[in-house]
Design a protein around this motif. Sequence first.
Motif, PDB file in Angstrom:
ATOM      1  N   ASP A  74      -5.799  -5.124  -1.059  1.00  0.00           N
ATOM      2  CA  ASP A  74      -4.433  -4.837  -1.487  1.00  0.00           C
ATOM      3  C   ASP A  74      -4.305  -3.499  -2.207  1.00  0.00           C
ATOM      4  O   ASP A  74      -3.196  -3.011  -2.403  1.00  0.00           O
ATOM      5  CB  ASP A  74      -3.875  -5.973  -2.361  1.00  0.00           C
ATOM      6  CG  ASP A  74      -4.720  -6.237  -3.606  1.00  0.00           C
ATOM      7  OD1 ASP A  74      -5.689  -5.472  -3.863  1.00  0.00           O
ATOM      8  OD2 ASP A  74      -4.418  -7.203  -4.319  1.00  0.00           O
ATOM      9  N   TRP A  75      -5.430  -2.899  -2.571  1.00  0.00           N
ATOM     10  CA  TRP A  75      -5.381  -1.602  -3.254  1.00  0.00           C
ATOM     11  C   TRP A  75      -5.634  -0.436  -2.287  1.00  0.00           C
ATOM     12  O   TRP A  75      -5.734   0.725  -2.724  1.00  0.00           O
ATOM     13  CB  TRP A  75      -6.418  -1.542  -4.387  1.00  0.00           C
ATOM     14  CG  TRP A  75      -7.808  -1.939  -3.985  1.00  0.00           C
ATOM     15  CD1 TRP A  75      -8.392  -3.159  -4.151  1.00  0.00           C
ATOM     16  CD2 TRP A  75      -8.794  -1.117  -3.328  1.00  0.00           C
ATOM     17  NE1 TRP A  75      -9.672  -3.150  -3.641  1.00  0.00           N
ATOM     18  CE2 TRP A  75      -9.944  -1.915  -3.136  1.00  0.00           C
ATOM     19  CE3 TRP A  75      -8.805   0.202  -2.883  1.00  0.00           C
ATOM     20  CZ2 TRP A  75     -11.094  -1.432  -2.518  1.00  0.00           C
ATOM     21  CZ3 TRP A  75      -9.950   0.682  -2.265  1.00  0.00           C
ATOM     22  CH2 TRP A  75     -11.077  -0.121  -2.092  1.00  0.00           C
ATOM     23  N   GLY A 119      -7.550   0.210 -10.286  1.00  0.00           N
ATOM     24  CA  GLY A 119      -8.467  -0.748 -10.871  1.00  0.00           C
ATOM     25  C   GLY A 119      -8.162  -0.999 -12.341  1.00  0.00           C
ATOM     26  O   GLY A 119      -7.564  -0.157 -13.022  1.00  0.00           O
ATOM     27  N   ASN A 125     -15.885  -0.525  -8.880  1.00  0.00           N
ATOM     28  CA  ASN A 125     -14.769   0.226  -9.458  1.00  0.00           C
ATOM     29  C   ASN A 125     -15.338   1.083 -10.590  1.00  0.00           C
ATOM     30  O   ASN A 125     -15.710   0.591 -11.643  1.00  0.00           O
ATOM     31  CB  ASN A 125     -13.690  -0.712  -9.984  1.00  0.00           C
ATOM     32  CG  ASN A 125     -12.443   0.000 -10.481  1.00  0.00           C
ATOM     33  OD1 ASN A 125     -11.659  -0.545 -11.219  1.00  0.00           O
ATOM     34  ND2 ASN A 125     -12.246   1.257 -10.081  1.00  0.00           N
ATOM     35  N   SER A 172       0.811  -1.222   0.000  1.00  0.00           N
ATOM     36  CA  SER A 172       0.000   0.000   0.000  1.00  0.00           C
ATOM     37  C   SER A 172       0.841   1.267   0.000  1.00  0.00           C
ATOM     38  O   SER A 172       0.316   2.361  -0.236  1.00  0.00           O
ATOM     39  CB  SER A 172      -0.932   0.014   1.219  1.00  0.00           C
ATOM     40  OG  SER A 172      -0.200   0.205   2.413  1.00  0.00           O
ATOM     41  N   PRO A 219      -5.537   2.701  -0.526  1.00  0.00           N
ATOM     42  CA  PRO A 219      -4.652   3.775  -0.985  1.00  0.00           C
ATOM     43  C   PRO A 219      -3.981   4.561   0.136  1.00  0.00           C
ATOM     44  O   PRO A 219      -4.468   4.624   1.266  1.00  0.00           O
ATOM     45  CB  PRO A 219      -5.609   4.692  -1.755  1.00  0.00           C
ATOM     46  CG  PRO A 219      -6.910   4.540  -1.028  1.00  0.00           C
ATOM     47  CD  PRO A 219      -6.959   3.099  -0.582  1.00  0.00           C
ATOM     48  N   ARG A 240     -13.142   3.591  -6.159  1.00  0.00           N
ATOM     49  CA  ARG A 240     -13.071   2.148  -5.942  1.00  0.00           C
ATOM     50  C   ARG A 240     -13.425   1.816  -4.500  1.00  0.00           C
ATOM     51  O   ARG A 240     -12.987   2.474  -3.564  1.00  0.00           O
ATOM     52  CB  ARG A 240     -11.664   1.627  -6.250  1.00  0.00           C
ATOM     53  CG  ARG A 240     -11.555   0.112  -6.279  1.00  0.00           C
ATOM     54  CD  ARG A 240     -10.182  -0.340  -6.750  1.00  0.00           C
ATOM     55  NE  ARG A 240     -10.148  -1.779  -6.948  1.00  0.00           N
ATOM     56  CZ  ARG A 240      -9.093  -2.477  -7.348  1.00  0.00           C
ATOM     57  NH1 ARG A 240      -7.944  -1.839  -7.593  1.00  0.00           N
ATOM     58  NH2 ARG A 240      -9.151  -3.784  -7.508  1.00  0.00           N
ATOM     59  N   GLN A 299      -2.458  -0.111 -11.142  1.00  0.00           N
ATOM     60  CA  GLN A 299      -3.368  -1.214 -10.823  1.00  0.00           C
ATOM     61  C   GLN A 299      -4.199  -0.950  -9.573  1.00  0.00           C
ATOM     62  O   GLN A 299      -5.301  -1.478  -9.441  1.00  0.00           O
ATOM     63  CB  GLN A 299      -2.575  -2.509 -10.633  1.00  0.00           C
ATOM     64  CG  GLN A 299      -1.960  -3.041 -11.914  1.00  0.00           C
ATOM     65  CD  GLN A 299      -1.305  -4.395 -11.716  1.00  0.00           C
ATOM     66  OE1 GLN A 299      -1.977  -5.419 -11.669  1.00  0.00           O
ATOM     67  NE2 GLN A 299       0.008  -4.400 -11.598  1.00  0.00           N
ATOM     68  N   ARG A 300      -3.673  -0.136  -8.669  1.00  0.00           N
ATOM     69  CA  ARG A 300      -4.421   0.165  -7.455  1.00  0.00           C
ATOM     70  C   ARG A 300      -5.712   0.921  -7.779  1.00  0.00           C
ATOM     71  O   ARG A 300      -6.675   0.882  -7.009  1.00  0.00           O
ATOM     72  CB  ARG A 300      -3.572   0.981  -6.492  1.00  0.00           C
ATOM     73  CG  ARG A 300      -2.214   0.375  -6.206  1.00  0.00           C
ATOM     74  CD  ARG A 300      -1.434   1.214  -5.230  1.00  0.00           C
ATOM     75  NE  ARG A 300      -2.050   1.173  -3.915  1.00  0.00           N
ATOM     76  CZ  ARG A 300      -1.956   0.148  -3.089  1.00  0.00           C
ATOM     77  NH1 ARG A 300      -1.273  -0.923  -3.450  1.00  0.00           N
ATOM     78  NH2 ARG A 300      -2.537   0.180  -1.918  1.00  0.00           N
TER      79      ARG A 300
END
Length: 375
Positions: free
Chosen positions: A293-294, A197, A350, A154, A296, A345, A194-195
């Motif tokens: 895992d995303w 989406g 998303n 993160s 922020p 997201r 990728q975070r």
Amino acid sequence: MPRVTVIGAGFAALTAVRKLRAADASLTIDLIAPKPEFVFYPGTIWVPTGLRQPEDLVVPLEPFFKRMNVNYRQASAQGMGEAGRVVSTDKGDVRNDGLIIACGGRFIRKLPGIEHSLLPCGGVDVVTQIRDRLRALEGGTLAFGFAGNPKEPSAMRGGPVFEFLFGIDTWLRQQGKRDKFKLVFFTPAEKPGQRLGPKAVEGIMREMAKRNIETHLGHKMKAFEANKVITEGGEFAADMILFMPGMTGNQWFDNTELPRSEGGMIKADQFCQVEGWDKVYVAGDSGSFPGPDWLPKQAHMADLQAEAAVANLMDNFSGKAASHTFKAELVCIVDSFSSGMLVARTPSKNLVLPSFVGFHWAKRAFEWAYLRKYR
């Protein structure tokens, strides 16, 4: 009444102050920070292109502290004792009945030659350097990149790099100079963003292709030189390098017994409470939090975590256990100087809305409204 110490003067820290004061008008609040000022980092993307001046984004906090009845302590945290009840600073110890750590993180600047790059989130002085360097160039190659902390997924902040890239591209076109410059985007990730989406990744890559921005993706960083970016997949010349490395915890954390994640952040539970510590909370970039895992590292998330931390701390003072969690939510506008792409997201959704001039103005309106609370 209880005495609460807040460490920091950024998004999470100031949100914590507002929520604490709203919760209890008689609460004693001490805030520790090196400077009594708030830097609105999201607006720094507009300094190189002249849409903002550095002084537009630095807010003196003395009036806010006075309104909130905050005891400001101009100092730097250096350690901690008595399981968090004492914060050691370079100006002496500060005792508390409750603690909120919101002093941000630290960029990992260990790559050989990293001093040859400019850190986009390095503050107003650095973005002023970017502005001045950009205006001094008649042509050449501009390189924009970011990396992460492999031990803390993160701890990455790539979004602003996209905004600097697209914003400077737009500005060069408006100046009639785009054909004299080559713009290159680089990152160790094969699919950047990728975070945000999958849809956002596709949109960002399409936008780069549309703008004739070259990419150098999927290669681990090795080093920088004065006019060169070097990766395991090759190297390329660059007349100016903007690079955002991954993040880790602040160095003073090493002088404490605070539980740390593998990546160096303070370990927190779903309530933003430091694992195993009574009435000690963390919010924003200082912490490592459970979640997708995303999850922020951005101002919006810091604000949500600060709200949860305050609600739980106030419950603790009333003899209740922590129960307030924070919403895992990413919301941002990837700005390009004259328009912007909206990305949102959550664990279940998303949303990506294509570039639109209204989103650029919405971002500017949000800046005005947010800063108004502290001016």
